[in-house]
Design a protein around this motif. Structure first.
Motif, short mmCIF file in Angstrom:
data_model
loop_
_atom_site.label_atom_id
_atom_site.label_comp_id
_atom_site.label_asym_id
_atom_site.label_seq_id
_atom_site.Cartn_x
_atom_site.Cartn_y
_atom_site.Cartn_z
N LEU A 1 0.83 -1.20 0.00
CA LEU A 1 0.00 0.00 0.00
C LEU A 1 0.87 1.26 0.00
O LEU A 1 0.59 2.22 -0.73
N GLN A 2 1.94 1.25 0.78
CA GLN A 2 2.83 2.40 0.84
C GLN A 2 3.51 2.65 -0.51
O GLN A 2 3.73 3.79 -0.91
N GLU A 3 3.86 1.58 -1.19
CA GLU A 3 4.50 1.72 -2.51
C GLU A 3 3.54 2.34 -3.52
O GLU A 3 3.95 3.05 -4.44
N ALA A 4 2.25 2.09 -3.32
CA ALA A 4 1.26 2.60 -4.28
C ALA A 4 0.88 4.06 -4.01
O ALA A 4 0.29 4.71 -4.88
N ILE A 5 1.22 4.60 -2.83
CA ILE A 5 0.87 5.99 -2.50
C ILE A 5 1.80 6.95 -3.24
O ILE A 5 3.02 6.78 -3.22
N PRO A 6 1.27 8.00 -3.87
CA PRO A 6 2.11 8.99 -4.56
C PRO A 6 3.06 9.69 -3.59
O PRO A 6 2.74 9.87 -2.41
N ASN A 7 4.22 10.08 -4.10
CA ASN A 7 5.25 10.71 -3.25
C ASN A 7 4.76 11.98 -2.55
O ASN A 7 5.08 12.18 -1.37
N PRO A 8 4.02 12.89 -3.19
CA PRO A 8 3.54 14.09 -2.47
C PRO A 8 2.69 13.74 -1.25
O PRO A 8 2.78 14.37 -0.20
N VAL A 9 1.84 12.73 -1.40
CA VAL A 9 1.00 12.32 -0.27
C VAL A 9 1.85 11.73 0.84
O VAL A 9 1.63 11.98 2.04
N LYS A 10 2.87 10.96 0.46
CA LYS A 10 3.77 10.38 1.46
C LYS A 10 4.46 11.47 2.26
O LYS A 10 4.62 11.36 3.48
N THR A 11 4.87 12.53 1.59
CA THR A 11 5.56 13.63 2.28
C THR A 11 4.66 14.27 3.32
O THR A 11 5.10 14.54 4.45
N VAL A 12 3.40 14.50 2.98
CA VAL A 12 2.46 15.11 3.93
C VAL A 12 2.25 14.20 5.14
O VAL A 12 2.26 14.65 6.29
N ILE A 13 2.10 12.91 4.88
CA ILE A 13 1.88 11.96 5.97
C ILE A 13 3.10 11.88 6.89
O ILE A 13 2.98 11.90 8.12
#
Length: 308
Positions: free
Chosen positions: A244-256
């Motif tokens: 699931l983490q691999e599928a999340i876009p990088n901008p969203v990962k940064t916010v999280i």
């Protein structure tokens, strides 16, 4: 009304008062543990339903102590607000004699708490409450600080609640058995029996979960197989999380990640120490602990066998 009851009537009336006290005590304990001790929502009882028998016994015990003393010692001029206790006659204000029922209620509740604590700690291997971090505690079951709380509750019950409990008992009696031509309400009696049937089943299941089932599981090796299944389940969940983490876009990962970092920084800040008065009177600084560890992730009491 209270005196001269037939045995069956007295038993049913006390069953109603017991259930009322057990339910209200459950609500009180849930709120107290949420905001003062465990700091989370937990089920404070040994059983799974919304009832705490300790408080049910407490209400029955305190009610009986007060009514019997007032009935058999009327010359002591006990408290009788607005003439609530019909057998006393005229209304009476507070007086020194009131210390007798208050003292008896306080000592009775302390003894009841100690006996109940021994039953659960020694018999069922669970700590429904834990005073080991309180000064002057005995086996972590009772302590002077909470004994004072029992005294305060006895005062509140005697002056503020028991007159209304007495009136409630009168109303319940009239509703169940009928008075002055009013028919008895057998449906209410049936419902009361139904609730107690559920409580009995709850107790049997809860006692089995904490004792016999646990011992049988350890002896049969079932607990080991359960642990193996649980580990595999956790591994599967971890792998799914990674995908699931691999599928999340990088901008969203940064916010999280930024949000998580701020939460960790807030948690890392030193907590405000307890006040000097609290440490001096209530908390033993060498035994400070959170009672949250006495409950699992579902808010249920953890067996001391499991914790050891």
């Amino acid at each position: 009304m209270i005196f001269g009851l037939r045995p069956v009537q007295a038993i049913l009336l006390y069953l109603f008062l017991f259930l009322t006290g057990a339910f209200l005590g459950y609500l009180l304990e849930v709120l107290f543990r949420r905001f003062f001790t465990a700091k989370k929502w937990v089920n404070p009882g040994f059983m799974r339903g919304p009832w705490l028998p300790l408080y049910g016994f407490g209400v029955v015990l305190m009610f009986t102590v007060v009514v019997l003393l007032l009935y058999y010692l009327p010359s002591w001029s006990f408290y009788n607000p607005y003439g609530f206790y019909d057998f006393l006659g005229e209304a009476r204000g507070a007086c020194v004699a009131d210390l007798l029922p208050i003292a008896i209620m306080t000592l009775s509740m302390i003894l009841l708490e100690f006996v109940a604590g021994l039953i659960f700690v020694k018999g069922f291997k669970v700590k429904l409450w834990d005073y080991t971090n309180m000064r002057g505690n005995i086996m972590g079951i009772i302590c002077p600080q909470f004994n004072f709380i029992w005294f305060a509750l006895a005062v509140i019950f005697y002056y503020g609640l028991n007159p209304f409990v007495y009136k409630l008992a009168q109303v319940a009696y009239a509703y169940m058995f009928g008075t002055d031509g009013t028919p008895a309400h057998f449906g209410f009696i049936f419902l009361l029996g139904l609730v107690y049937g559920v409580i009995l089943i709850d107790f049997i299941l809860s006692a089995g979960v904490f004792t016999r089932v646990a011992k049988w599981a350890r002896k049969s090796g079932l607990s080991a197989r359960y642990d193996e299944i649980r580990i595999k389940y956790k591994e599967g969940v971890a792998q799914a999380r990674e995908r699931l983490q691999e599928a999340i876009p990088n901008p969203v990962k940064t916010v999280i990640e930024n949000g998580i970092e701020k939460i960790r920084e807030a948690e890392a800040k030193p907590k405000k120490a307890a006040g000097w008065f609290s440490k001096l009177i209530f908390i033993d600084p060498n035994k400070q602990k959170s009672t949250a560890s006495n409950y699992d992730e579902k808010g249920r009491p953890v067996s001391t066998d499991k914790k050891e």
